[in-house]
Design a protein around this motif. Sequence first.
Motif, short mmCIF file in Angstrom:
data_model
loop_
_atom_site.label_atom_id
_atom_site.label_comp_id
_atom_site.label_asym_id
_atom_site.label_seq_id
_atom_site.Cartn_x
_atom_site.Cartn_y
_atom_site.Cartn_z
N VAL A 123 0.92 -0.98 0.01
CA VAL A 123 0.09 -0.13 0.12
C VAL A 123 0.86 1.32 0.02
O VAL A 123 1.87 1.25 0.88
N ARG A 138 -3.50 5.91 1.31
CA ARG A 138 -4.70 5.50 1.55
C ARG A 138 -5.57 6.77 1.69
O ARG A 138 -4.83 7.61 2.70
N ASP A 191 -1.90 -1.46 7.36
CA ASP A 191 -1.36 -1.64 5.58
C ASP A 191 -0.02 -2.05 5.56
O ASP A 191 0.37 -2.54 4.46
N VAL A 227 -10.76 -1.50 1.24
CA VAL A 227 -10.75 -0.07 0.75
C VAL A 227 -12.13 0.57 1.35
O VAL A 227 -13.28 -0.21 1.14
N VAL A 285 -7.45 4.01 -2.60
CA VAL A 285 -6.16 3.37 -1.98
C VAL A 285 -5.19 3.13 -3.13
O VAL A 285 -5.88 2.43 -4.14
#
Length: 474
Positions: A413, A416, A425, A434, A440
Amino acid sequence: PLPEPFRVPLPVPPVARPVGVDGAGAQVYRVTQRVADAEILPGVRTPILGYDGIFPGPTFDTRRGQPVVVRHRNELPVPTVVHLHGGHTPAEHDGWPLDLVLPVGDTSGWSHHGMVGDLAAGEREHRYPNDQRAATLWYHDHRMDFTGPAVYRGLAGFHIVRDDVEDALPLPRGERELPLMICDRAFAADGSFAYPGLDQGMRSLPGVEDDWMEGVLGDVVLVNGAPWPVHEVDAARYRLRLLNASNARRYRLALTVPGGPDVPFVQIGSDGGLLAAPVGHEAIEIAPGERFDVVVDFSVLPPGTQVTMVNGLDGGPAGRVMRFRVVRTARDDSRVPDRLAEVEPLTPPAGAPQRTFRFSRGKVGDHKGWTINGTSFDANTSLADVGLGETEVWRFVTDVHHPVHVHLDPFQVLRRGGEGPSDYDVGWKDTVDVRPAEVVEVAVRFSDHAGRFVFHCHNLEHEDMAMMATIRTV
Ligand code: C2O
Ligand code: CU
């Protein structure tokens, strides 16, 4: 009536035993998928669909670099597809949703919206190279349009990969390492699982429809197949491999102690294995398909303490998960080191390909359904052709909550909701929750295995209502 919570002992699924070694050096296992009766609620008979007739199925305890072959035999009355979630698996062994294993002795025409895959009569062999980091994987049914009802009825189990890096760490092990498969179920008056499918025989389409499009929830929380179980522990550290195997329920897990502060979780791993360094959490938010590998320290609690794992997202029966009862003081040489494992940061180069995928409500033929970029699942149209070895940026955009899962390789990730990744994450993920109206951004890279794979929402009713897409690695 619902059973009293915290009475049934926590079961630990049995470890599968190989039946031999094949010519290529792979450990060979056999699994028979069959209908069986389970006693889930005390004194009540519940018919299940089970790998080897049990729920959860047997745990595969495997090592990195040691390939595994699992020969699945389908003695169920319906076709099945086995997918190893989190597995770095060649396409033909990955469990493409249309690669049905037909019931033994049944060659009737099974087609899904006219889409046909590679049909196998009665049995299929899955070869898993296991050339991946130590991690908690799981296997489950993935049949087109019917994943929700099949998993709900019991087709799910653990597949653990271990490696030397993990073995060298002084983490809790043996009886102090517990895989915990958490899922919610509703029961009908006769004790059977109450899945609101239109066709209880799981033959005619759709598998689930309009009224349940948000996802199927149950009021009983099972851990390793037992309702709100209890487990006796030493006053010591335990490693818990948490898996949310629910069709649609999310949890906010916390460990409460009467009159005391909550017991924290120390996260050591994510979907794709060990983190670089541990991360402390007061609670763990976990969406369907996700895994959190955590260490919990019961040594600070006096024997007799009851530690209840609760779910802060539900005020009713599903607000409770299980209980640990600290029963004795004991020696404990384990600890959580500050450095765990190498996690190579996946940094997209300047000019890396960018793709946006919108997860939203839509139409599937004449029915309501879920779509990705406005289209429902199509086996023959790839939404992304991705070069092997290339790092890309994928942006997931949602209307409501969607836990997005990508097959073949884990991702990282990047952002976000316009900010950096959250504490949940960290590390290698293969499923990312999500949140509603969120964006994201993840970095993906498929290292090898050219072919056709899927990515999809892991809310299983969303998945069955076509929120799945084909990708091609080239
Ligand atoms: Cu856990 Cu495509 O699935
Ligand atoms: Cu979804």
